[in-house]
Design an enzyme around this catalytic site. Sequence first.
Site, PDB file in Angstrom:
ATOM      1  N   GLY A 102      36.584 -25.205 -25.230  1.00 42.27           N
ATOM      2  CA  GLY A 102      35.820 -26.446 -25.044  1.00 42.27           C
ATOM      3  C   GLY A 102      34.658 -26.552 -26.003  1.00 42.27           C
ATOM      4  O   GLY A 102      34.150 -27.635 -26.280  1.00 42.27           O
ATOM      5  N   LYS A 122      31.033 -20.943 -32.127  1.00 49.24           N
ATOM      6  CA  LYS A 122      30.811 -21.311 -30.733  1.00 49.24           C
ATOM      7  C   LYS A 122      29.634 -22.275 -30.692  1.00 49.24           C
ATOM      8  O   LYS A 122      28.535 -21.938 -31.140  1.00 49.24           O
ATOM      9  CB  LYS A 122      30.511 -20.054 -29.905  1.00 49.24           C
ATOM     10  CG  LYS A 122      30.394 -20.321 -28.411  1.00 49.24           C
ATOM     11  CD  LYS A 122      30.400 -19.017 -27.638  1.00 49.24           C
ATOM     12  CE  LYS A 122      30.199 -19.249 -26.135  1.00 49.24           C
ATOM     13  NZ  LYS A 122      30.234 -17.973 -25.398  1.00 49.24           N
ATOM     14  N   ASP A 134      29.720 -30.942 -23.492  1.00 46.64           N
ATOM     15  CA  ASP A 134      29.417 -31.495 -24.814  1.00 46.64           C
ATOM     16  C   ASP A 134      29.881 -30.655 -26.002  1.00 46.64           C
ATOM     17  O   ASP A 134      29.704 -31.057 -27.152  1.00 46.64           O
ATOM     18  CB  ASP A 134      27.905 -31.745 -24.931  1.00 46.64           C
ATOM     19  CG  ASP A 134      27.095 -30.477 -24.642  1.00 46.64           C
ATOM     20  OD1 ASP A 134      27.704 -29.385 -24.587  1.00 46.64           O
ATOM     21  OD2 ASP A 134      25.864 -30.587 -24.477  1.00 46.64           O
ATOM     22  N   ARG A 192      31.555 -16.146 -34.121  1.00 41.23           N
ATOM     23  CA  ARG A 192      32.115 -14.939 -33.509  1.00 41.23           C
ATOM     24  C   ARG A 192      33.333 -14.493 -34.311  1.00 41.23           C
ATOM     25  O   ARG A 192      33.991 -15.313 -34.948  1.00 41.23           O
ATOM     26  CB  ARG A 192      32.596 -15.230 -32.077  1.00 41.23           C
ATOM     27  CG  ARG A 192      31.578 -15.882 -31.202  1.00 41.23           C
ATOM     28  CD  ARG A 192      31.966 -15.735 -29.761  1.00 41.23           C
ATOM     29  NE  ARG A 192      33.115 -16.532 -29.359  1.00 41.23           N
ATOM     30  CZ  ARG A 192      33.466 -16.694 -28.076  1.00 41.23           C
ATOM     31  NH1 ARG A 192      32.788 -16.088 -27.120  1.00 41.23           N
ATOM     32  NH2 ARG A 192      34.499 -17.447 -27.757  1.00 41.23           N
ATOM     33  N   ARG A 199      43.568 -15.058 -24.931  1.00 37.42           N
ATOM     34  CA  ARG A 199      43.149 -14.573 -23.602  1.00 37.42           C
ATOM     35  C   ARG A 199      44.332 -14.530 -22.643  1.00 37.42           C
ATOM     36  O   ARG A 199      45.379 -15.129 -22.916  1.00 37.42           O
ATOM     37  CB  ARG A 199      42.103 -15.557 -23.020  1.00 37.42           C
ATOM     38  CG  ARG A 199      40.895 -15.728 -23.908  1.00 37.42           C
ATOM     39  CD  ARG A 199      40.455 -17.188 -23.971  1.00 37.42           C
ATOM     40  NE  ARG A 199      39.462 -17.362 -25.037  1.00 37.42           N
ATOM     41  CZ  ARG A 199      38.158 -17.201 -24.862  1.00 37.42           C
ATOM     42  NH1 ARG A 199      37.686 -16.944 -23.670  1.00 37.42           N
ATOM     43  NH2 ARG A 199      37.331 -17.319 -25.874  1.00 37.42           N
ATOM     44  N   ASP A 269      40.388 -16.491 -18.000  1.00 42.41           N
ATOM     45  CA  ASP A 269      40.208 -17.110 -19.318  1.00 42.41           C
ATOM     46  C   ASP A 269      39.168 -16.337 -20.126  1.00 42.41           C
ATOM     47  O   ASP A 269      38.996 -16.597 -21.310  1.00 42.41           O
ATOM     48  CB  ASP A 269      39.803 -18.580 -19.187  1.00 42.41           C
ATOM     49  CG  ASP A 269      38.633 -18.782 -18.237  1.00 42.41           C
ATOM     50  OD1 ASP A 269      38.792 -18.456 -17.050  1.00 42.41           O
ATOM     51  OD2 ASP A 269      37.567 -19.244 -18.672  1.00 42.41           O
ATOM     52  N   ASN A 270      38.486 -15.388 -19.496  1.00 40.18           N
ATOM     53  CA  ASN A 270      37.519 -14.560 -20.214  1.00 40.18           C
ATOM     54  C   ASN A 270      38.022 -13.128 -20.387  1.00 40.18           C
ATOM     55  O   ASN A 270      37.241 -12.210 -20.566  1.00 40.18           O
ATOM     56  CB  ASN A 270      36.168 -14.561 -19.476  1.00 40.18           C
ATOM     57  CG  ASN A 270      35.478 -15.916 -19.553  1.00 40.18           C
ATOM     58  OD1 ASN A 270      35.779 -16.722 -20.432  1.00 40.18           O
ATOM     59  ND2 ASN A 270      34.577 -16.177 -18.636  1.00 40.18           N
ATOM     60  N   ASP A 279      33.333 -13.379 -24.452  1.00 42.57           N
ATOM     61  CA  ASP A 279      32.571 -14.437 -23.779  1.00 42.57           C
ATOM     62  C   ASP A 279      31.350 -13.903 -23.052  1.00 42.57           C
ATOM     63  O   ASP A 279      31.337 -13.712 -21.839  1.00 42.57           O
ATOM     64  CB  ASP A 279      33.468 -15.231 -22.809  1.00 42.57           C
ATOM     65  CG  ASP A 279      34.291 -16.268 -23.550  1.00 42.57           C
ATOM     66  OD1 ASP A 279      34.330 -16.215 -24.792  1.00 42.57           O
ATOM     67  OD2 ASP A 279      34.895 -17.130 -22.897  1.00 42.57           O
TER      68      ASP A 279
HETATM   69  P1  AMP Z   1      32.992 -19.929 -19.658  1.00 37.89           P
HETATM   70  O1  AMP Z   1      32.909 -19.670 -18.184  1.00 37.89           O
HETATM   71  O2  AMP Z   1      31.654 -20.062 -20.338  1.00 37.89           O
HETATM   72  O3  AMP Z   1      33.863 -18.946 -20.339  1.00 37.89           O
HETATM   73  O4  AMP Z   1      33.622 -21.380 -19.835  1.00 37.89           O
HETATM   74  C1  AMP Z   1      34.708 -21.848 -19.098  1.00 37.89           C
HETATM   75  C2  AMP Z   1      35.304 -23.049 -19.773  1.00 37.89           C
HETATM   76  O5  AMP Z   1      34.334 -24.082 -19.920  1.00 37.89           O
HETATM   77  C3  AMP Z   1      35.869 -22.791 -21.164  1.00 37.89           C
HETATM   78  O6  AMP Z   1      37.027 -23.552 -21.300  1.00 37.89           O
HETATM   79  C4  AMP Z   1      34.773 -23.296 -22.071  1.00 37.89           C
HETATM   80  O7  AMP Z   1      35.267 -23.728 -23.319  1.00 37.89           O
HETATM   81  C5  AMP Z   1      34.226 -24.481 -21.276  1.00 37.89           C
HETATM   82  N1  AMP Z   1      32.837 -24.778 -21.611  1.00 37.89           N
HETATM   83  C6  AMP Z   1      31.730 -24.055 -21.282  1.00 37.89           C
HETATM   84  N2  AMP Z   1      30.621 -24.644 -21.763  1.00 37.89           N
HETATM   85  C7  AMP Z   1      31.017 -25.751 -22.440  1.00 37.89           C
HETATM   86  C8  AMP Z   1      30.351 -26.785 -23.164  1.00 37.89           C
HETATM   87  N3  AMP Z   1      29.034 -26.816 -23.310  1.00 37.89           N
HETATM   88  N4  AMP Z   1      31.117 -27.744 -23.721  1.00 37.89           N
HETATM   89  C9  AMP Z   1      32.446 -27.752 -23.584  1.00 37.89           C
HETATM   90  N5  AMP Z   1      33.135 -26.828 -22.913  1.00 37.89           N
HETATM   91  C10 AMP Z   1      32.434 -25.833 -22.342  1.00 37.89           C
HETATM   92 MG    MG Z   2      35.043 -18.442 -21.481  1.00 31.47          MG
END
Ligand code: AMP
Ligand code: MG
Length: 520
Positions: A102, A122, A134, A192, A199, A269-270, A279
């Site tokens: 994202g 990132k 965003d 990164r 994943r 996913d992490n 992550d």
């Molecule tokens: P995370 O728990 O940080 O690994 O994120 C979980 C999911 O949310 C992943 O698919 C990330 O890409 C998405 N995500 C986290 N923060 C953002 C952001 N600011 N904008 C877009 N996607 C995000």
């Molecule tokens: Mg993640």
Amino acid sequence: MKLNIKDTFNVELPADPILENSRRQVKEACFSFVTPIKTTKPAILHVSPEMLKKIGLSVSDSKSESFLKVFTGNEVLPTTKPYALCYGGHQFGNWAGQLGDGRAINLCEVEHNNERWTLQLKGAGETPYSRTADGLAVLRSSIREYLCSEAMYHLGIPTTRALSLTLTGDQVLRDIMYDGNPEYEKGAVVCRTSPSFIRFGNFEIFAARGDTPNLKKLTNYTIKHFFPHLGKPSKEIYLQFFKEVSQRSLAMVIDWQRVGFVHGVMNTDNMSILGLTIDYGPYGWLEGYDFGWTPNTTDSQFKRYKFGSQPDIVLWNLYQLANAIYPLIEEAKELETILATYRISYAMQYLKMMRSKLGLSKSEEDDSILVKDLEDNLQMAETDMTIFFRNLSNYKIGKPLEGLKIVSDAFYTESEVTEAMKGKWNEWFGGYDARLIQESIPEEERKEKMNQVNPKYVLRNYMAQLAIDDADKGDYKLIDELFIMLKKPYAEQPENQKWFAKRPDWARHKVGCSMLSCSS
Ligand code: AMP
Ligand code: MG
């Protein structure tokens, strides 16, 4: 700036045919092409010299205009086609559907010295997977990822790495505590690096959609490039692949337990398919040794991802991966055997790791009792993990009643240590002493060995926060100071003795020091 670009992921695997950068469900594809967003006033804050070298660049390359532009997303390297990965995941135990990169955009893959590196930004803008967010990242979380991933590498722990930390010059709105008080923060981008960012969730998304042909393509690709020693894919090789992923993930989590690293968000996913720590979000380092601790405020109620649960969560995540690749194997029994083996291997390897922390190289029958008693003792009163184990190497055989004094710096409040607790410690040191006598290595040698597994310097939560507070005011010196110190976490560094200290009292309940939210 000359990089040896050798793209494979976005060349060999199926692409999303839609090129428009709009949020959507992406089916039958491993990724979507996407271009990083242009930023107002890009600036480089820090570059990792080790990582530069790894990808075949020089320090002078890193000072070029083109480096600045490329690694802030303002320019796309010729012949490359940046992309975001499609993946799903189980979040906090529940299937969450499509997630994907994202706010991560993969620039390209580079080959250098027989190593492959994917370079990924990132925080470089939205992608089809940004959902309601965003695609941006703030400075605070970018500093945390940048410093910690390089620190983990130098601790000898499998991890993704970081090439650069940059400012975008744009402001990003974040509600840190999710309490309706959003504020503008400095936007940042970390580049990164990892051989691959695939994943568990990349496999799960295809399985969830019943898309076995693409599941197979992705698995074959992963084996071909990252597990080539396994040979040509077949049912048997898929099992071997799963076995190796489980072994690598186990090795990773044992290392986390060794140094007191708590990931904070161990969703599938992490979880890297390469067994790398990936992550860096609301992670934290144990100060007081506590199996029940997690830094993540989002998880404060159930504490699913607390320190003591991490090895079990890796196993839970491996079950999800096993389910995901099952359609390629169609035989549950052997997958189950591998999962059952994880438990046994875990118990054995954990004990071996704890022995090494205690300076024991032989294996004796009652070692597990010695370790269990130690864990109980460490949790009686707040006891700093890093200081305890580091100072333990000063223990002298034959003096069990002096043991407590040797580690007493590790207690947060001496008055909290009651006579009864002191009794338990003396008893433990008595057992430890008897056990050390069974070892036949000289005292100095034991100390040296212990100091190679018990780090002196880790990125304590408050240290990262100090670097962040300074950076918010435009002072970036502490980032560099910590970066340099954390390259030698096992060495005595007299000039850095001030960082070998318990968390100061002001940091006990401060946001960013004792607790962190997912807002980043
Ligand atoms: P995370 O728990 O940080 O690994 O994120 C979980 C999911 O949310 C992943 O698919 C990330 O890409 C998405 N995500 C986290 N923060 C953002 C952001 N600011 N904008 C877009 N996607 C995000
Ligand atoms: Mg993640």
